[in-house]
Scaffold this active site. Structure first.
Site, PDB file in Angstrom:
ATOM      1  N   ASN A   5       1.848   3.002  -2.545  1.00 17.30           N
ATOM      2  CA  ASN A   5       1.260   3.918  -3.529  1.00 17.30           C
ATOM      3  C   ASN A   5      -0.089   4.455  -3.044  1.00 17.30           C
ATOM      4  O   ASN A   5      -0.389   5.639  -3.231  1.00 17.30           O
ATOM      5  CB  ASN A   5       1.096   3.214  -4.886  1.00 17.30           C
ATOM      6  CG  ASN A   5       2.403   3.163  -5.646  1.00 17.30           C
ATOM      7  OD1 ASN A   5       2.839   4.158  -6.211  1.00 17.30           O
ATOM      8  ND2 ASN A   5       3.055   2.009  -5.620  1.00 17.30           N
TER       9      ASN A   5
ATOM     10  N   MET B 139      -3.975  -7.071  -7.422  1.00 18.73           N
ATOM     11  CA  MET B 139      -3.490  -8.288  -8.094  1.00 18.73           C
ATOM     12  C   MET B 139      -4.588  -9.055  -8.821  1.00 18.73           C
ATOM     13  O   MET B 139      -4.563 -10.280  -8.865  1.00 18.73           O
ATOM     14  CB  MET B 139      -2.784  -9.189  -7.064  1.00 18.73           C
ATOM     15  CG  MET B 139      -1.598  -8.538  -6.390  1.00 18.73           C
ATOM     16  SD  MET B 139      -0.361  -7.952  -7.562  1.00 18.73           S
ATOM     17  CE  MET B 139       0.420  -9.501  -7.970  1.00 18.73           C
TER      18      MET B 139
ATOM     19  N   HIS C  15       2.889   0.911 -12.936  1.00 21.95           N
ATOM     20  CA  HIS C  15       3.593  -0.363 -13.096  1.00 21.95           C
ATOM     21  C   HIS C  15       5.106  -0.131 -13.151  1.00 21.95           C
ATOM     22  O   HIS C  15       5.573   0.770 -13.859  1.00 21.95           O
ATOM     23  CB  HIS C  15       3.127  -1.059 -14.383  1.00 21.95           C
ATOM     24  CG  HIS C  15       3.760  -2.398 -14.562  1.00 21.95           C
ATOM     25  ND1 HIS C  15       3.312  -3.519 -13.890  1.00 21.95           N
ATOM     26  CD2 HIS C  15       4.837  -2.795 -15.285  1.00 21.95           C
ATOM     27  CE1 HIS C  15       4.087  -4.546 -14.212  1.00 21.95           C
ATOM     28  NE2 HIS C  15       5.016  -4.139 -15.046  1.00 21.95           N
TER      29      HIS C  15
ATOM     30  N   GLY D 169       0.770  -1.239   0.000  1.00 21.83           N
ATOM     31  CA  GLY D 169       0.000   0.000   0.000  1.00 21.83           C
ATOM     32  C   GLY D 169       0.796   1.281   0.000  1.00 21.83           C
ATOM     33  O   GLY D 169       0.264   2.341   0.331  1.00 21.83           O
TER      34      GLY D 169
HETATM   35  C1  GRF Z   1       4.097  -1.235  -7.143  1.00 21.82           C
HETATM   36  O1  GRF Z   1       5.401  -1.539  -7.552  1.00 21.82           O
HETATM   37  C2  GRF Z   1       3.221  -0.936  -8.330  1.00 21.82           C
HETATM   38  O2  GRF Z   1       3.901  -0.344  -9.362  1.00 21.82           O
HETATM   39  C3  GRF Z   1       2.773  -2.323  -8.730  1.00 21.82           C
HETATM   40  O3  GRF Z   1       2.573  -3.000  -7.524  1.00 21.82           O
HETATM   41  C4  GRF Z   1       3.419  -2.439  -6.524  1.00 21.82           C
HETATM   42  C5  GRF Z   1       2.563  -2.072  -5.354  1.00 21.82           C
HETATM   43  O4  GRF Z   1       3.324  -1.592  -4.272  1.00 21.82           O
HETATM   44  N1  GRF Z   1       1.601  -2.264  -9.567  1.00 21.82           N
HETATM   45  P1  GRF Z   1       2.602  -0.876  -3.064  1.00 21.82           P
HETATM   46  O5  GRF Z   1       1.605  -1.885  -2.475  1.00 21.82           O
HETATM   47  O6  GRF Z   1       1.922   0.346  -3.570  1.00 21.82           O
HETATM   48  O7  GRF Z   1       3.677  -0.561  -2.072  1.00 21.82           O
END
Ligand code: GRF
Length: 206
Positions: A16, A91, A116, A14
């Site tokens: 992001n 996911m 991504h 989490g």
């Molecule tokens: C990130 O690297 C994003 O780019 C990818 O999944 C990862 C998620 O990381 N889609 P987080 O849960 O936001 O730390």
């Protein structure tokens, strides 16, 4: 301008999601409303982190039946009249019919985005940073893109290159990726808030 209503979908750590929440909270005009963070995994750390940041969370667990899972998610999006979906380490793939329904609510505009950690179309799917690292690439990067029903295949909106120097560790390189992701993603959110990215507000079908 009325606030733009955002839902964040995440399955994991989490970081992001939290970067987006912080950005929304820092915009002092309240142009962005984070309606909720949704996860498909009960154990996802993002749920606790989002709650601690004062954001409502929903868990719609993975079931074998994709259709009923998506129906529950769409019901939430409709209830909160969500304008944009930000995928942040979610996911699951979204089905074509899910995406079509969301477009119907938004004058056919595409308002689902994903971040991504590769220069798509290279390294789609999982473990993109490690795979690129192990292959010894001289550069990779971060892609912000619209979401279609494919795996990381939607139209690219932004890309930023990250060079790999010979002495860098995977841990350090990964840290750099996340930094860029958080910056690109929150800048995009800010652009939405400022009207630099057009938003078609949620509208029920006539
Ligand atoms: C990130 O690297 C994003 O780019 C990818 O999944 C990862 C998620 O990381 N889609 P987080 O849960 O936001 O730390």
């Amino acid at each position: 301008m009325k606030p733009v209503r955002i839902a964040i979908f995440a399955s994991g750590t989490g970081s992001n999601a939290i970067a987006l929440i912080k950005k929304a909270q820092s915009l002092n005009e309240g142009q962005i409303e984070i309606c909720f963070v949704l996860s498909d995994k009960a154990e996802a750390p993002v749920l606790e982190k989002a709650r601690a940041a004062g954001v409502r969370t929903y868990l719609v667990e993975k079931t074998s039946d994709r259709q009923s899972h998506e129906k529950s998610v769409l019901a939430l999006l409709r209830e909160y009249r969500v304008d944009w979906i930000f995928l942040a380490g979610y996911m699951r793939l979204l089905s074509a019919s899910f995406i079509q329904q969301f477009r119907l609510w938004h004058e056919q505009r595409e308002q689902i985005v994903n971040i991504h950690p590769s220069l798509l179309p290279a390294y789609p799917g999982v473990d993109s940073i490690a795979r690129a690292f192990k292959e010894g690439v001289s550069q990779s990067g971060v892609t912000l893109h619209l979401v279609d029903e494919g795996m990381d295949t939607g139209r690219i909106l932004r890309q930023e290159v990250l060079r790999r120097t010979d002495d860098i560790s995977l841990t350090e390189w990964t840290r750099q990726f996340h930094q860029v992701e958080h910056r690109l993603y929150s800048q995009f959110l800010e652009n939405i808030a400022l009207g630099k990215e057009n938003t078609a507000y949620f509208k029920e079908n006539p």
